[in-house]
Enzyme design. Structure first.
Site, PDB file in Angstrom:
ATOM      1  N   GLY A 115       0.834  -1.202   0.000  1.00  0.00           N
ATOM      2  CA  GLY A 115       0.000   0.000   0.000  1.00  0.00           C
ATOM      3  C   GLY A 115       0.867   1.250   0.000  1.00  0.00           C
ATOM      4  CB  SER A 116       0.145   4.623   1.320  1.00  0.00           C
ATOM      5  OG  SER A 116      -1.117   4.649   0.697  1.00  0.00           O
ATOM      6  CB  VAL A 117       4.713   1.888   3.506  1.00  0.00           C
ATOM      7  CG1 VAL A 117       4.037   2.231   4.825  1.00  0.00           C
ATOM      8  CG2 VAL A 117       4.415   0.463   3.104  1.00  0.00           C
TER       9      VAL A 117
END
Lengths: 487, 437
Positions: free
Chosen positions: A215-217
């Site tokens: 995801g966003s990491v």
């Protein structure tokens, strides 16, 4: 009848010689290879006759052998399930795992480096003793991480950025390794059947034996690729509408809450990271292409097994020319898969001016008489990104915690750099909640990754950063305080 | 006064006592009463037998008793190590019964002539004993093999006694028909063939062996009878054609049985590749082979191995347990002891005063040799596994009693043949001493 009897006697003698030759073959020439066969229980039983060395964390043994009165001379003990995954187990029936397996020769006292000690033991006439292994783990932080994970599925990895020392490698759910090391065969067999039947798979080391959607990491890597390409700086303005239509397709990517990332409809790269702006990063992905992203990812160590006990599963960025897939890759979706350890290495590299250190779990090895055999050096794995890129990402990640989505990681008096992530796996399923951080941001001592698999709340809209901040960030914050308090 | 035997028996008893003490120390960690009682009891039994020899068969060989005694005592020690005190005590009682049976023969059997007079009766008795497990009420099937007779609390294997009776029967029959069997009818391809009607008895033995193999699923006994008959025929006639005919029949019978019967085929498959199914059909052999490997040259030491991993370690696989704990050195010693006993039997045959006497002694030598070959070869993977017990060593009474009866018959033969050659002068001690201590 005498001639026949003479021949008979000679024949019998010859056959006995053949029998003797066969025994010599089995007991002398083939003995070694037979003893080393994997299904040979005798060799495993032999391990119970050895005063096997201890595995030490923060000066205290976490795995050690005790003398018993039973059929076997020694029994292996493990202090806590918190250490089971990095330390592993040694079972007479089910083999070994983790450090117990990787350092078996040293622990069992048969390593070449212990030849002098073996000779001394031969003269003493005592039981064979093994050497000891000290790990880089921080005992109380490891225990706390395991406790904070509780009964949730997930992993915590903390690394010292400058040295690559692994300070925490926690995985949940775990299990009591004593159950597999017991000398009671029945208990061992029942425990093993229970463990392999357990749907939560406690035998799996989630810190680096399994990959997950980041995801966003993963936007950290996309941002690094953008900066490294030279076409972007942290102040480059990127359009950030509520919805981004992927060129050449009918597909769109939306921000959560379906709003633009700023009032102006444009954000800088720094703001895009701070608010985890999906539409801005999707556009970046399409413009950069997955080739550039995966090149930077590989520089961070994607695709490598590293050299850790138990071996690290490779993290992966697919290469594609499909615009929609490139857009998804840039926000850490599609087929991007990472281990928690790999994300910790990326975070640590950003903290360490762009240099990825070889991760290490073993700090020192000792001979049976506890004299130091070897102290393991810190080695550079790769200079992944330019120091200026690292410095820019550092600033962006500080903004995440101070102004953006990572507010729960704040520590009074310490600058914390972080990034949230909430990774969808499939629609309807609970997302993975991620948080990566390092602190102090101006002089980094610890980089940490918290991953809760399927740990996010299902009622939040796709792309929401709430799970990462609400669930994972507090754990990271608590552990940073614990680790920094004594650093 | 049989001094050599006496001294060797003292040595045997001391070694036996030491082995029990070592087992107590290494496997249990303390000395037990039974660990003293059994070696003392065994010493008593063997010395008792020694005195009977002194009184009734003074001219018999002096190495035979110590060799058989040390094998028997080692067997009891290994059974003590593998199954504990109760099993060892049981075996000790069987040793006592065996030596009583042997002593009865020493005392009551005047000479071997009575044995040779009616060979057909002995052969018939042997066949009846073989068939006995199929009798209602007392017959019993254990572990899928119909080999047992249940008499009260005892399980007996009549096939073991059939061996004794059949050796005598064979010897008597062959002695009577020696000239006839030597007669050559014609040569084919350089092989001197006997007359067709003279082959008939061998064909009967062959058929009976196959019936044992199929009916009782006893590969070992079947092979033992047939091979013994062939070798005895050869000794009687000095015609190697009998060996050729025997070999051909063996291959034919073996091939047919392998093709037709699953259990025979399975044995052969395990033999060809025991590691093909380590956890299943090959388990026992593979565990035994691992035992040999674990033992190495000097062994793990008594009580320190893992012989219990081998199913039936105390009976059919006792040799593997010995090789594991006493190593190649111990295993070689056991084979040499067997070699000594067999050599003594062959020597007895060589000095026999009549063809019948020689043939009985030869039969005993052949039986013992084949049993050692089949069991030692079987547990070490050189031959297919059979159900035969390892003579003198294995737990179980029937085989032990039968083996000691054979030893007693050897003593009778030695003594009477010696007596016949030295009717006037009594023997001095030196004349019967084979080695000087």
């Amino acid at each position: 009848m005498k001639p026949q009897l003479n021949k008979l006697a000679i024949g019998f003698g010859a056959v006995f010689l053949l029998l003797f030759a066969n025994l010599t073959y089995l007991q002398v020439f083939e003995a070694n290879s037979l003893n080393n066969r994997a299904d040979n229980k005798r060799s495993l039983f032999k391990q119970y006759d050895i005063d096997r060395g201890a595995i030490i964390v923060s000066g205290q043994p976490v795995a050690y052998s005790v003398e018993t009165d039973g059929r076997f001379k020694f029994e292996r003990r493990y202090v806590s399930p918190a250490f089971t995954h990095p330390v592993g187990y040694l079972s007479s029936i089910y083999g070994a795992a983790g450090v117990e397996q990787a350092e078996n020769l040293l622990l069992a006292g048969t390593a070449d480096s212990l030849v002098v000690d073996r000779f001394r033991q031969l003269l003493d006439g005592g039981a064979r003793r093994g050497g000891s292994v000290a790990l880089t783990l921080d005992s109380s932080a490891q225990l706390l991480a395991y406790q904070l994970l509780g009964n949730r599925e997930g992993a915590v990895v903390a690394i010292e950025p400058r040295s690559g020392k692994i300070l925490i490698s926690a995985s949940s759910p775990s299990f009591d390794a004593n159950l597999l090391a017991t000398t009671n065969a029945q208990t061992m067999q029942q425990s093993w059947s229970r463990l392999i039947a357990d749907k939560t798979n406690p035998l799996l080391n989630r810190a680096y034996r399994e990959t997950w959607a980041p995801g966003s990491v993963f936007k950290l890597i996309t941002a690094a690729a953008a900066l490294e390409s030279g076409r972007y700086t942290e102040t480059t303005k990127i359009p950030a509408p509520a919805t981004y239509k992927i060129p050449g397709t009918k597909n769109t990517i939306s921000n959560w809450q379906n709003a633009p990332c700023s009032a102006s409809g444009e954000v800088t790269l720094q703001e895009a990271i701070a608010v985890s702006c999906n539409t801005a990063f999707a556009r970046l992905g399409v413009e950069l292409g997955s080739k550039q992203i995966s090149k930077v990812a590989a520089a961070f160590g994607f695709g490598s097994n590293f050299d850790l006990p138990g071996s690290v599963v490779k993290s992966l960025v697919p290469e594609t020319t499909d615009a929609a897939q490139n857009a998804l890759i840039a926000i850490g979706q599609f087929d991007v898969r990472v281990t928690a350890l790999q994300m910790a290495l990326v975070t640590a590299a950003i903290a360490n001016e762009g240099v990825v250190m070889q991760p290490k779990l073993i700090s020192e090895t000792f001979a049976p008489d506890l004299t130091l055999l070897k102290s393991l050096d810190s080695n550079v794995y790769n200079r992944a990104i330019k120091p200026t890129t690292a410095a820019a990402l550092n600033q962006m990640m500080q903004a995440v915690v101070e102004l953006g989505t990572g507010s729960n990681a704040r520590i009074a008096g310490v600058k914390v750099a972080g990034k949230t992530g909430t990774a969808e796996t499939q629609s309807g399923a609970a997302p993975h909640a991620w948080f990566v951080a390092f602190a102090p941001a101006d002089a980094p001592k610890v980089a940490i990754v918290v991953m809760l698999a399927g740990g996010g709340a299902t009622d939040q809209p796709a792309g929401s950063q709430i799970s990462g901040n609400q669930l994972a960030a507090p754990i990271a914050q608590r552990l940073l305080v614990e680790l920094l308090g004594r650093k | 006064m049989r001094r050599t035997e006496q001294r060797l028996l003292i040595l045997t008893s001391l070694v036996n006592l030491a082995s029990f003490l070592i087992i107590d120390l290494s496997a249990r960690g303390y000395f037990s009463v039974i660990g003293f009682v059994i070696p003392l009891a065994l010493a008593g039994i063997f010395f008792g037998f020694h005195f009977i020899l002194v009184k009734y068969r003074p001219a018999a060989d002096q190495l035979l008793l110590p060799a058989a005694a040390i094998l028997t005592a080692l067997g009891v020690a290994m059974i003590y190590r593998l199954t504990g005190g109760t099993g060892a005590l049981q075996q000790t009682i069987w040793v006592f019964i065996s030596l009583i049976a042997a002593a009865v023969i020493l005392i009551k059997l005047p000479n071997t002539r009575v044995l040779l007079r009616t060979p057909l009766v002995f052969m018939l008795a042997g066949l009846l004993l073989l068939a006995a497990p199929f009798l209602p009420v007392i017959g019993a099937t254990i572990n899928g093999a119909t080999l047992w007779l249940r008499v009260g609390p005892l399980s007996l294997q009549p096939a073991e006694f059939a061996k004794v009776v059949l050796i005598i029967g064979f010897a008597g029959y062959l002695a009577k028909h020696q000239s006839q069997l030597t007669f050559i009818q014609r040569k084919i391809l350089g092989i001197e063939l006997p007359r067709a009607k003279d082959i008939l008895p061998l064909l009967i033995v062959w058929a009976v062996s196959l019936i044992i193999l199929v009916g009782q699923r006893d590969l070992g006994t079947s092979l033992l009878f047939f091979a013994s008959a062939v070798l005895l025929l050869y000794i009687t006639t000095a015609r190697s054609s009998w060996l050729v005919i025997g070999f051909v029949l063996l291959i034919l019978g073996g091939a047919a049985a392998t093709a037709i019967f699953d259990h025979v085929q399975q044995r052969f498959n395990i033999w060809l590749d025991p590691f093909a199914d380590v956890a299943g059909s090959g388990f026992q052999v593979v565990q035994a082979i691992y035992g040999f490997a674990a033992g190495g040259i000097f062994g793990t030491g008594l009580g320190k191995g893992n012989s219990n991993l081998v199913p039936y370690a105390e009976s059919d696989f006792i040799f593997a347990a010995i090789a594991e704990e006493l190593g190649l050195v111990g295993a070689a010693a056991v084979i040499l002891l067997y070699g000594l006993v067999i050599t003594k039997a062959i020597k007895t045959a060589a000095v026999g005063r009549s063809p019948g006497n020689s043939l009985i002694a030869s039969g005993i030598a052949i039986f013992m040799f084949l049993q050692v070959l089949i069991t030692v070869g079987g547990v070490s993977g050189a031959l297919p596994i059979t159900g035969l017990t390892t003579i003198f060593l294995s737990a179980g009474g029937s085989s032990l009693v039968a083996s000691w009866i054979l030893i007693a018959i050897l003593f009778v033969l030695q003594d009477q043949d010696h007596a016949l050659s030295n009717i006037t002068t009594p023997l001095s001690d030196d004349q019967t001493r084979a080695i000087k201590l």
